[in-house]
Design a protein around this motif. Structure first.
Motif, PDB file in Angstrom:
ATOM      1  N   UNK A 126       0.835  -1.208   0.000  1.00 24.21           N
ATOM      2  CA  UNK A 126       0.000   0.000   0.000  1.00 24.21           C
ATOM      3  C   UNK A 126       0.867   1.254   0.000  1.00 24.21           C
ATOM      4  N   UNK A 127       1.951   1.249   0.792  1.00 23.12           N
ATOM      5  CA  UNK A 127       2.869   2.393   0.826  1.00 23.12           C
ATOM      6  C   UNK A 127       3.485   2.606  -0.555  1.00 23.12           C
ATOM      7  N   UNK A 128       3.822   1.514  -1.234  1.00 28.63           N
ATOM      8  CA  UNK A 128       4.408   1.623  -2.573  1.00 28.63           C
ATOM      9  C   UNK A 128       3.422   2.235  -3.566  1.00 28.63           C
ATOM     10  N   UNK A 129       2.156   1.836  -3.466  1.00 30.75           N
ATOM     11  CA  UNK A 129       1.144   2.395  -4.369  1.00 30.75           C
ATOM     12  C   UNK A 129       0.957   3.891  -4.115  1.00 30.75           C
ATOM     13  N   UNK A 130       1.059   4.284  -2.857  1.00 27.56           N
ATOM     14  CA  UNK A 130       0.827   5.683  -2.484  1.00 27.56           C
ATOM     15  C   UNK A 130       2.022   6.586  -2.754  1.00 27.56           C
ATOM     16  N   UNK A 131       3.205   5.990  -2.997  1.00 24.82           N
ATOM     17  CA  UNK A 131       4.428   6.779  -3.181  1.00 24.82           C
ATOM     18  C   UNK A 131       5.174   6.321  -4.438  1.00 24.82           C
ATOM     19  N   UNK A 132       4.604   6.574  -5.610  1.00 22.57           N
ATOM     20  CA  UNK A 132       5.216   6.087  -6.851  1.00 22.57           C
ATOM     21  C   UNK A 132       6.566   6.710  -7.160  1.00 22.57           C
ATOM     22  N   UNK A 133       6.889   7.836  -6.521  1.00 24.22           N
ATOM     23  CA  UNK A 133       8.168   8.502  -6.773  1.00 24.22           C
ATOM     24  C   UNK A 133       9.286   7.984  -5.879  1.00 24.22           C
ATOM     25  N   UNK A 134       8.996   7.032  -4.985  1.00 17.83           N
ATOM     26  CA  UNK A 134       9.989   6.452  -4.079  1.00 17.83           C
ATOM     27  C   UNK A 134      10.071   4.942  -4.296  1.00 17.83           C
ATOM     28  N   UNK A 135      11.231   4.372  -3.988  1.00 19.44           N
ATOM     29  CA  UNK A 135      11.348   2.913  -3.949  1.00 19.44           C
ATOM     30  C   UNK A 135      11.017   2.461  -2.529  1.00 19.44           C
ATOM     31  N   UNK A 136       9.996   1.662  -2.408  1.00 20.99           N
ATOM     32  CA  UNK A 136       9.568   1.169  -1.095  1.00 20.99           C
ATOM     33  C   UNK A 136      10.183  -0.217  -0.892  1.00 20.99           C
ATOM     34  N   UNK A 137      11.028  -0.309   0.119  1.00 21.54           N
ATOM     35  CA  UNK A 137      11.743  -1.557   0.412  1.00 21.54           C
ATOM     36  C   UNK A 137      11.151  -2.173   1.674  1.00 21.54           C
ATOM     37  N   UNK A 138      10.723  -3.409   1.552  1.00 19.67           N
ATOM     38  CA  UNK A 138      10.220  -4.136   2.723  1.00 19.67           C
ATOM     39  C   UNK A 138      11.352  -4.962   3.315  1.00 19.67           C
ATOM     40  N   UNK A 154       5.825 -10.033  -3.275  1.00 19.63           N
ATOM     41  CA  UNK A 154       6.612  -9.817  -4.492  1.00 19.63           C
ATOM     42  C   UNK A 154       5.816 -10.203  -5.737  1.00 19.63           C
ATOM     43  N   UNK A 155       5.114 -11.329  -5.677  1.00 21.98           N
ATOM     44  CA  UNK A 155       4.310 -11.760  -6.821  1.00 21.98           C
ATOM     45  C   UNK A 155       3.188 -10.765  -7.109  1.00 21.98           C
ATOM     46  N   UNK A 156       2.602 -10.195  -6.057  1.00 28.15           N
ATOM     47  CA  UNK A 156       1.556  -9.199  -6.253  1.00 28.15           C
ATOM     48  C   UNK A 156       2.118  -7.938  -6.900  1.00 28.15           C
ATOM     49  N   UNK A 157       3.298  -7.502  -6.429  1.00 25.95           N
ATOM     50  CA  UNK A 157       3.936  -6.325  -7.031  1.00 25.95           C
ATOM     51  C   UNK A 157       4.267  -6.590  -8.500  1.00 25.95           C
ATOM     52  N   UNK A 158       4.712  -7.795  -8.790  1.00 26.51           N
ATOM     53  CA  UNK A 158       5.022  -8.174 -10.179  1.00 26.51           C
ATOM     54  C   UNK A 158       3.759  -8.163 -11.037  1.00 26.51           C
ATOM     55  N   UNK A 159       2.674  -8.686 -10.500  1.00 27.81           N
ATOM     56  CA  UNK A 159       1.418  -8.738 -11.248  1.00 27.81           C
ATOM     57  C   UNK A 159       0.862  -7.347 -11.512  1.00 27.81           C
ATOM     58  N   UNK A 160       1.040  -6.422 -10.569  1.00 27.16           N
ATOM     59  CA  UNK A 160       0.533  -5.063 -10.707  1.00 27.16           C
ATOM     60  C   UNK A 160       1.466  -4.173 -11.523  1.00 27.16           C
ATOM     61  N   UNK A 161       2.688  -4.638 -11.759  1.00 28.75           N
ATOM     62  CA  UNK A 161       3.674  -3.768 -12.386  1.00 28.75           C
ATOM     63  C   UNK A 161       4.142  -2.690 -11.441  1.00 28.75           C
ATOM     64  N   UNK A 162       4.180  -3.032 -10.150  1.00 30.57           N
ATOM     65  CA  UNK A 162       4.557  -2.066  -9.108  1.00 30.57           C
ATOM     66  C   UNK A 162       6.084  -2.031  -9.032  1.00 30.57           C
TER      67      UNK A 162
END
Length: 375
Positions: A126-138, A154-162
């Motif tokens: 969710x943080x990654x979706x809200x901050x497209x100008x930053x790299x969000x590292x978990x 990771x698979x969800x981020x890959x599927x979304x193109x996040x």
């Protein structure tokens, strides 16, 4: 409360403890390692050691992922967090773990680094979706229990193109740690092991069979409530008395023999074995941790930022390395409760919610004071 109070029944606990006391054999020692940090805290919280006969000694093992993560990996996380283009998301117990020079993620946050506490991988996405100008590292950490959620994120981020989401992978595995305990030149002799419940729900019980066979070591996988643990100890005592070395399942209400094949499948889809990984207290252990597969390198923080790793020695006064191997107890550390407290931790064992030092600080030190006063 159904199915909780029943497992915390004091009268039943004393009954099981009495059976254990009746069945231990005179002159025999029963050194039993509770491998999981969750077991360590339950034992301390409910005062189970006070119910057991003196011949049954419980030894705390390395089953706290925060505790066994070396200082160098904390330094790497702090370096990531201080990058202006990064938001580091982490579980809360990682923030106060000291890096080198008593630095920490909490201090980095106070100095202006973007560090967010999250409660699940979904929060990090969710943080990654809200901050497209930053790299969000978990900050991905844990044994087999917490690895599937990292893989699914990771698979969800890959599927979304996040593309602005990444994992800093620090997932480790239980069997190599158990092997390191049993093969160490400096080790405490063990008559039995309380196997980790949550980990085993993923892996299944069969992964411990080689240890039972090769080292003739009784293993009982246990739940986390007081009656679970007392029953597991009784099962171990009976195995020792009968000369058996088997893997038994006390946690039958949650654990199936083959574990969770779907969870293991998603782990294998995303992760691969690291040739070597440093553990606090054990040094570098081969094939003991996971890294992200090359096909998902775009989501690997270490690859994306070319993050170097530097091994860093622990604080000279801290006994955490010996505690996670069962060689010392928290009260054996010369700075426990003085220079090292939960408010000002020197070692990770005092920080983590599953750390042996944190458990002894919360519960065991009062037991020590009572015993000292009685003497």
């Amino acid at each position: 409360m159904k199915y909780v109070d029943e497992y915390r029944d004091g009268a039943k606990a004393r009954e099981i403890a009495a059976v254990i006391g009746a069945e231990v054999q005179p002159g025999r020692r029963y050194n039993i390692m509770d491998f999981c940090g969750g077991h360590t805290h339950s034992i301390a919280r409910f005062g189970l050691e006070d119910l057991l006969p003196p011949s049954v000694r419980l030894i705390h093992g390395p089953g706290c992922p925060v505790c066994v993560l070396p200082t160098g990996r904390i330094d790497s996380a702090i370096e990531l967090a201080r990058r202006p283009d990064v938001i580091l998301c982490s579980y809360g117990d990682m923030l106060r773990v000291p890096g080198s020079g008593r630095d920490s993620l909490l201090k980095a946050k106070a100095d202006g680094a973007s560090v967010r506490i999250v409660y699940s991988t979904l929060d990090a996405l969710k943080v990654a979706r809200q901050n497209p100008d930053k790299t969000v590292v978990f900050f991905a950490i844990g044994f087999e229990t917490t690895t599937p959620p990292s893989a699914l994120a990771l698979l969800q981020a890959h599927a979304e193109g996040l593309e602005n989401f990444a994992l800093f992978c620090n997932h480790v595995m239980t069997p190599p740690a158990m092997r390191a305990i049993l093969t160490s030149e400096e080790r405490v002799p063990l008559e039995g092991v309380i196997g980790p419940g949550h980990v085993s729900v993923i892996t299944g019980s069969q992964v411990y069979q080689p240890f039972a066979e090769q080292w003739q070591l009784p293993i009982v996988i246990s739940g986390f409530e007081p009656l679970d643990l007392l029953q597991a100890i009784l099962m171990l005592v009976r195995q020792v008395n009968n000369g058996r070395a088997e893997v038994e399942n006390q946690y039958a209400r949650a654990l199936q023999q083959d574990g969770n094949p779907k969870a293991r499948q998603v782990i294998e889809q995303v992760f691969t074995l690291r040739p070597s990984f440093e553990w606090r207290g054990f040094g570098a252990l081969p094939d003991s941790a996971l890294s992200i597969r090359p096909e998902f390198a775009a989501f690997d923080a270490e690859a994306r930022f070319a993050l170097p790793y530097r091994s860093v020695p622990d604080h000279k006064a801290c006994a955490c390395a010996e505690i996670v191997r069962g060689l010392k107890r928290p009260q054996d550390c010369r700075i426990f409760g003085t220079a090292c407290t939960p408010d000002h931790p020197v070692g990770s064992c005092m920080v983590s919610s599953e750390g042996a030092c944190a458990a002894h600080w919360a519960y065991g030190r009062f037991r020590d004071q009572q015993q000292g006063a009685a003497q």
